[in-house]
Design an enzyme around this catalytic site. Structure first.
Site, PDB file in Angstrom:
ATOM      1  N   ASN A   1     -10.032  -0.027  -0.280  1.00  0.00           N
ATOM      2  CA  ASN A   1      -8.566  -0.004  -0.189  1.00  0.00           C
ATOM      3  C   ASN A   1      -7.973  -0.601  -1.466  1.00  0.00           C
ATOM      4  O   ASN A   1      -7.960  -1.817  -1.634  1.00  0.00           O
ATOM      5  CB  ASN A   1      -8.119  -0.784   1.044  1.00  0.00           C
ATOM      6  CG  ASN A   1      -6.615  -0.721   1.253  1.00  0.00           C
ATOM      7  OD1 ASN A   1      -5.868  -0.313   0.357  1.00  0.00           O
ATOM      8  ND2 ASN A   1      -6.167  -1.127   2.426  1.00  0.00           N
TER       9      ASN A   1
ATOM     10  N   HIS B   1      -3.273   7.542   2.012  1.00  0.00           N
ATOM     11  CA  HIS B   1      -3.666   6.209   1.553  1.00  0.00           C
ATOM     12  C   HIS B   1      -5.056   5.923   2.106  1.00  0.00           C
ATOM     13  O   HIS B   1      -5.353   6.228   3.260  1.00  0.00           O
ATOM     14  CB  HIS B   1      -2.651   5.176   2.054  1.00  0.00           C
ATOM     15  CG  HIS B   1      -3.106   3.766   1.862  1.00  0.00           C
ATOM     16  ND1 HIS B   1      -3.590   3.307   0.659  1.00  0.00           N
ATOM     17  CD2 HIS B   1      -3.177   2.709   2.727  1.00  0.00           C
ATOM     18  CE1 HIS B   1      -3.931   2.031   0.790  1.00  0.00           C
ATOM     19  NE2 HIS B   1      -3.690   1.655   2.030  1.00  0.00           N
TER      20      HIS B   1
ATOM     21  N   CYS C   1       0.817  -1.232   0.000  1.00  0.00           N
ATOM     22  CA  CYS C   1       0.000   0.000   0.000  1.00  0.00           C
ATOM     23  C   CYS C   1       0.846   1.276   0.000  1.00  0.00           C
ATOM     24  O   CYS C   1       0.346   2.352  -0.312  1.00  0.00           O
ATOM     25  CB  CYS C   1      -0.940   0.011   1.207  1.00  0.00           C
ATOM     26  SG  CYS C   1      -2.121  -1.343   1.168  1.00  0.00           S
TER      27      CYS C   1
HETATM   28  O1  UT7 Z   1      -3.765  -0.702   3.595  1.00  0.00           O
HETATM   29  C1  UT7 Z   1      -2.789  -1.377   4.298  1.00  0.00           C
HETATM   30  C2  UT7 Z   1      -2.921  -1.221   5.723  1.00  0.00           C
HETATM   31  N1  UT7 Z   1      -4.128  -1.808   6.220  1.00  0.00           N
HETATM   32  C3  UT7 Z   1      -4.830  -1.173   7.124  1.00  0.00           C
HETATM   33  O2  UT7 Z   1      -4.498  -0.058   7.437  1.00  0.00           O
HETATM   34  C4  UT7 Z   1      -5.964  -1.866   7.801  1.00  0.00           C
HETATM   35  C5  UT7 Z   1      -5.850  -1.668   9.279  1.00  0.00           C
HETATM   36  N2  UT7 Z   1      -6.892  -2.283  10.069  1.00  0.00           N
HETATM   37  C6  UT7 Z   1      -8.179  -1.864  10.009  1.00  0.00           C
HETATM   38  O3  UT7 Z   1      -8.550  -1.044   9.200  1.00  0.00           O
HETATM   39  C7  UT7 Z   1      -9.146  -2.429  11.021  1.00  0.00           C
HETATM   40  O4  UT7 Z   1      -8.411  -3.145  11.986  1.00  0.00           O
HETATM   41  C8  UT7 Z   1     -10.223  -3.360  10.405  1.00  0.00           C
HETATM   42  C9  UT7 Z   1     -11.213  -2.528   9.609  1.00  0.00           C
HETATM   43  C10 UT7 Z   1      -9.574  -4.396   9.531  1.00  0.00           C
HETATM   44  C11 UT7 Z   1     -10.999  -4.049  11.522  1.00  0.00           C
HETATM   45  O5  UT7 Z   1     -11.528  -3.109  12.445  1.00  0.00           O
HETATM   46  P1  UT7 Z   1     -11.323  -3.345  14.020  1.00  0.00           P
HETATM   47  O6  UT7 Z   1     -12.085  -2.281  14.692  1.00  0.00           O
HETATM   48  O7  UT7 Z   1      -9.832  -3.375  14.263  1.00  0.00           O
HETATM   49  O8  UT7 Z   1     -12.013  -4.732  14.239  1.00  0.00           O
HETATM   50  P2  UT7 Z   1     -11.379  -6.070  14.824  1.00  0.00           P
HETATM   51  O9  UT7 Z   1     -10.429  -6.665  13.842  1.00  0.00           O
HETATM   52  O10 UT7 Z   1     -10.881  -5.786  16.189  1.00  0.00           O
HETATM   53  O11 UT7 Z   1     -12.667  -6.995  14.887  1.00  0.00           O
HETATM   54  C12 UT7 Z   1     -13.759  -6.711  15.763  1.00  0.00           C
HETATM   55  C13 UT7 Z   1     -14.803  -7.797  15.614  1.00  0.00           C
HETATM   56  C14 UT7 Z   1     -14.234  -9.205  15.707  1.00  0.00           C
HETATM   57  O12 UT7 Z   1     -15.126  -9.968  16.463  1.00  0.00           O
HETATM   58  P3  UT7 Z   1     -14.795 -10.320  18.011  1.00  0.00           P
HETATM   59  O13 UT7 Z   1     -13.499 -11.079  17.972  1.00  0.00           O
HETATM   60  O14 UT7 Z   1     -14.674  -9.008  18.706  1.00  0.00           O
HETATM   61  O15 UT7 Z   1     -15.977 -11.140  18.416  1.00  0.00           O
HETATM   62  C15 UT7 Z   1     -14.217  -9.701  14.293  1.00  0.00           C
HETATM   63  O16 UT7 Z   1     -14.355 -11.102  14.192  1.00  0.00           O
HETATM   64  O17 UT7 Z   1     -15.425  -7.718  14.327  1.00  0.00           O
HETATM   65  C16 UT7 Z   1     -15.427  -9.025  13.714  1.00  0.00           C
HETATM   66  N3  UT7 Z   1     -15.334  -8.836  12.266  1.00  0.00           N
HETATM   67  C17 UT7 Z   1     -16.413  -8.602  11.474  1.00  0.00           C
HETATM   68  N4  UT7 Z   1     -17.720  -8.502  11.773  1.00  0.00           N
HETATM   69  C18 UT7 Z   1     -18.551  -8.225  10.732  1.00  0.00           C
HETATM   70  C19 UT7 Z   1     -14.222  -8.848  11.488  1.00  0.00           C
HETATM   71  N5  UT7 Z   1     -14.568  -8.625  10.209  1.00  0.00           N
HETATM   72  C20 UT7 Z   1     -15.912  -8.462  10.178  1.00  0.00           C
HETATM   73  C21 UT7 Z   1     -16.824  -8.179   9.147  1.00  0.00           C
HETATM   74  N6  UT7 Z   1     -18.127  -8.064   9.482  1.00  0.00           N
HETATM   75  N7  UT7 Z   1     -16.456  -7.995   7.864  1.00  0.00           N
END
Ligand code: UT7
Length: 328
Positions: A285, A255, A114
């Site tokens: 993204n 980005h 990225c």
């Molecule tokens: O471009 C290169 C660099 N990449 C990035 O910058 C991405 C960086 N990361 C992010 O943008 C965020 O971490 C995400 C958008 C990927 C995720 O957001 P988050 O607030 O960090 O969520 P999380 O990973 O902590 O997940 C929270 C919950 C989890 O459930 P539990 O374990 O709390 O029960 C996940 O299983 O959300 C669940 N989850 C979803 N639920 C519904 C994960 N993906 C999904 C989904 N729909 N698509």
């Protein structure tokens, strides 16, 4: 006499097919509400099966060339930032070179996921400042959909396809005497990587390991944490290095991974969101393509105007991160 690299023109291309959050609700256990709240994404463009990264790069490059006033004979360099090349080799850049009818000069791909566009911009800027090229096409192009496991809700709702391009041109900088930063072009670039963090965001395979391309694996929460930290660090460095304050910046062009990361960088810079180019809601993204896509959209809509100061920044797999200060 000093040489600066100016952004002569911009271009972009988005595939026709749009995938909405509602469409994804039918494919995996997710919701529009979750995707919007956690990432800011509402919809994204997905390339057709037979549409390649090279095809998208060519379309974006043609767009930029058309607006530049140059002909293919004027271009003496093509650098493509991509993680999803048409073939393992040769590069996407040589395909762009041939298809645009460019006859001479360098052509190669840069792989920094990225952060790829910021890396490619910096490499091109250095070629120009060293006098080794005069007009370089710098492209970010990705078919991230080809690296997705469409049953993995943690990644398939985030990534998307597209391409953006700029033409960098050498310009003598001796007309600016008072303040060097008044001059048009790239004033500084700042590139970083921490390879110890390479497994935080990676593919599950590759040419010399599994023999297959693999799919994206991401420790989202960890990557998020470092994205916020590294973006704050690198924009701070841009200010210090150039001896400027946030008030000197007209536009943040980040980005487009997550609106929450973008908001946190804007906050660090004391910038209102109306000074930030945010396209993540409708582009998703697109990895190395996200910055030139956002830039082209903001230029064509009249938001970004000639003479304005842009702070460009990105972070991605590697982990890699970087920034550039550019007077447009
Ligand atoms: O471009 C290169 C660099 N990449 C990035 O910058 C991405 C960086 N990361 C992010 O943008 C965020 O971490 C995400 C958008 C990927 C995720 O957001 P988050 O607030 O960090 O969520 P999380 O990973 O902590 O997940 C929270 C919950 C989890 O459930 P539990 O374990 O709390 O029960 C996940 O299983 O959300 C669940 N989850 C979803 N639920 C519904 C994960 N993906 C999904 C989904 N729909 N698509």
């Amino acid at each position: 006499m000093s040489i600066n690299s100016i952004i002569l023109s911009t271009g972009s291309y988005l595939p026709t097919k749009i995938l909405t959050n509602a469409d994804l609700e039918k494919m995996v256990d997710t919701s529009d509400e979750w995707i919007t709240q956690r990432s800011g994404i509402k919809q994204r463009h997905i390339a057709a099966d037979n549409e390649t990264t090279g095809d998208m790069a060519i379309a974006a490059a043609q767009n930029a060339l058309k607006d530049s006033g140059l002909t293919p004979d004027d271009i003496d360099g093509v650098i493509v930032a991509t993680t999803t090349p048409d073939r393992t080799f040769p590069s996407v850049a040589v395909k762009v070179q041939a298809e645009l009818g460019i006859k001479t000069g360098l052509a190669f791909d840069v792989q920094a996921v990225c952060t790829g566009f910021v890396y490619a911009l910096s490499v091109a800027d250095n070629f120009i400042k060293l006098g080794q090229a005069k007009n370089i096409l710098v492209i970010g192009a990705e078919k991230m959909s080809s690296l997705l496991d469409w049953t993995d809700r943690t990644t398939c709702v985030l990534f998307a396809d597209g391409a953006g391009a700029v033409i960098l041109q050498a310009k003598e900088n001796n007309d600016v005497k008072e303040n060097k930063l008044d001059g048009q072009g790239i004033h500084s670039t700042h590139l970083y990587a921490n390879g110890k963090q390479r497994d935080m965001l990676q593919t599950s395979g590759g040419v010399s390991t599994t023999g297959e391309r693999g799919v994206i694996e991401m420790q989202g929460r960890e990557v998020f944490k470092y994205a916020v930290q590294y973006m704050a660090d690198v924009v701070g460095e841009v200010l210090t290095h150039n001896n400027i304050t946030p008030e000197d910046i007209d536009w943040l062009v980040p980005h487009q991974a997550n609106i929450r990361i973008i908001e946190s960088t804007a906050k660090k810079l004391n910038m209102d969101m109306d000074q930030v180019v945010a396209t993540v809601d409708h582009h998703g993204n697109t990895s190395a393509a996200s910055i030139p896509l956002a830039l082209d959209e903001a230029v064509r809509s009249g938001k970004i105007k000639r003479g304005q100061m842009l702070l460009i920044e990105a972070m991605g797999g590697g982990l890699t991160w970087g920034a550039a200060l550019v007077r447009f």
